[in-house]
Scaffold this active site. Structure first.
Site, PDB file in Angstrom:
ATOM      1  N   CYS A 101       2.302  40.377 -40.331  1.00  0.00           N
ATOM      2  CA  CYS A 101       2.902  39.550 -41.297  1.00  0.00           C
ATOM      3  C   CYS A 101       2.116  38.409 -41.393  1.00  0.00           C
ATOM      4  O   CYS A 101       1.671  37.748 -42.274  1.00  0.00           O
ATOM      5  CB  CYS A 101       4.457  39.400 -41.563  1.00  0.00           C
ATOM      6  SG  CYS A 101       5.115  40.952 -41.755  1.00  0.00           S
ATOM      7  N   CYS A 126      13.729  36.860 -37.491  1.00  0.00           N
ATOM      8  CA  CYS A 126      12.604  37.657 -38.008  1.00  0.00           C
ATOM      9  C   CYS A 126      12.650  39.043 -37.225  1.00  0.00           C
ATOM     10  O   CYS A 126      12.276  40.090 -38.051  1.00  0.00           O
ATOM     11  CB  CYS A 126      11.352  37.160 -37.645  1.00  0.00           C
ATOM     12  SG  CYS A 126      10.038  36.957 -38.915  1.00  0.00           S
ATOM     13  N   CYS A 182      24.019   6.644 -22.917  1.00  0.00           N
ATOM     14  CA  CYS A 182      22.631   6.876 -22.304  1.00  0.00           C
ATOM     15  C   CYS A 182      21.343   6.758 -23.018  1.00  0.00           C
ATOM     16  O   CYS A 182      20.535   5.728 -22.857  1.00  0.00           O
ATOM     17  CB  CYS A 182      22.441   8.095 -21.429  1.00  0.00           C
ATOM     18  SG  CYS A 182      24.012   8.241 -20.102  1.00  0.00           S
ATOM     19  N   CYS A 187      23.123  18.388 -19.907  1.00  0.00           N
ATOM     20  CA  CYS A 187      23.575  17.011 -20.235  1.00  0.00           C
ATOM     21  C   CYS A 187      25.133  17.100 -20.265  1.00  0.00           C
ATOM     22  O   CYS A 187      25.831  16.256 -19.677  1.00  0.00           O
ATOM     23  CB  CYS A 187      23.086  16.463 -21.394  1.00  0.00           C
ATOM     24  SG  CYS A 187      21.799  15.445 -21.443  1.00  0.00           S
TER      25      CYS A 187
END
Lengths: 261, 109
Positions: free
Chosen positions: A79, A114, A180, A222
């Site tokens: 495609c 997709c 931070c 994190c």
């Protein structure tokens, strides 16, 4: 009051109020990429395609791009043709809202959508090598282009949620992202330098992981760091945060696959 | 059409006597054998044992790798362009798997 004393008083008052009227820093200039906090050696390795280990995943993505998948037997290239032209600039606009479902999608989600919608294939699991490879390959086509996500319209509520997340204190350490990555960016945290928290190099090769990893994997690290809840891959919280981070990175060049410590 | 999980970069052409810088990367876990999994079971060692390069049939570079080398080893070395020929890069790991990459070099002058 003598003229001399009056002048001295005025100077004193001026020096007191000057800090108050200095304009606050705006984000009109792009924030500095995390690459600047790397050593010169690591910066050189990131810039050299022959030495950047993330390129091993980009190679896998390039192979998958041409490989027939799912019930339709269509490849990405069937495609989209040549990715170097058709995918150029795409990664600068993600995360973005899918017009059909109204859901916020990052690049990984778009690739998997997709697969399910058009290729009739199973979605790749998060952090699997094929998904990392394809994501890195697609993002690599936007190398050097500035981030530019849409935050208005259908994306507005997601952006607001991401912004709120960024400023919300969380975890046992009771820290927000902003404490931070806004207040102390550029300063040292133990052996490392705190970045501005831009996602412009992801999927990135982190030395700590000895592997390529997605931005959501970084966000989970994190969360772990502040001893907060680690959300699942693809969770709405992290997706909205990704959108907010992408907007923070407005104008910052894409560096995928970057090297990060 | 599976590509080897390796990446070699070197010039395709060189002049006689020129020094070539060659860079080789391979995707490999380089598992040390010293770690344990979440159940406390040892994770078996899985490392690349040897990297070697043959230039037109003659060995020009060899390296023994150990547990101390990080995952996805990157190796850079130099050699002198002597004659037109093929460079064969071979990685062997301790499970007997072998990855081979071939690059041809044209030497002029």
């Amino acid at each position: 009051m003598s003229r001399g004393r009056a002048l001295a008083l005025m100077v004193m008052i001026a020096s007191l109020i000057t800090p108050l009227i200095t304009p606050l820093p705006t984000h009109a200039d792009p924030l500095p990429s995390g690459t600047g906090f790397l050593s010169e050696d690591l910066q050189a390795r990131q810039a050299d395609e022959a030495a950047n280990p993330g390129m091993l995943w980009v190679d896998e993505g390039a192979r998958l791009w041409q490989s027939p998948q799912g019930a339709t037997g269509a490849s990405c290239a069937s495609c989209h043709g040549d990715a170097t032209t058709s995918m150029r600039g795409i990664a600068t606009r993600y995360p973005a809202v899918d017009a059909t479902s109204g859901a916020l999608l990052n690049l990984e989600d778009r690739i998997n959508l997709c697969r399910t919608r058009h290729q009739k294939a199973e979605p790749y699991p998060y952090e699997s090598d094929p998904l990392l490879g394809l994501t890195a390959y697609v993002a690599r086509q936007s190398l050097g282009l500035p981030m530019d996500v849409e935050t208005g319209g259908a994306a507005a509520p997601f952006y607001a949620a991401g912004e709120a997340f960024f400023h919300r204190r969380q975890g046992q350490l009771n820290l927000s992202c902003a404490q931070c990555h806004d207040d102390n960016a550029g300063r040292s945290l133990r052996g490392d330098t705190i970045s501005h928290g831009l996602g412009n190099g992801y999927p990135a090769y982190r030395l700590e992981w000895q592997s390529l990893g997605s931005l959501q994997r970084r966000l989970r690290s994190c969360s772990f760091g502040v001893r907060a809840v680690q959300f699942d891959y693809g969770s709405p919280d992290y997706l909205a945060l990704e959108l907010y981070l992408a907007k923070r990175a407005q104008g910052v060049a894409i560096e995928t696959p970057a090297i990060r410590r | 059409m599976a590509l080897p999980p390796a990446r070699v970069s070197m010039p395709a052409e060189a002049r006689q006597g020129e020094i070539l810088e060659i860079k080789a990367l391979i995707r490999h876990p380089m598992e040390t054998g010293y770690r344990v999994d979440s159940r406390g079971q040892p994770i078996p060692r899985h490392i690349v044992r040897r990297f070697s390069v043959a230039y037109d049939g003659e060995e020009v570079f060899r390296m023994d790798l150990t547990q101390g080398v990080a995952a996805n080893p990157f190796i850079a070395f130099s050699t002198v362009a002597t004659r037109t020929g093929e460079l064969v890069f071979t990685w062997e790991d301790d499970r007997g798997e072998v990855v081979t990459v071939r690059k041809s070099l044209t030497v002029t002058g």
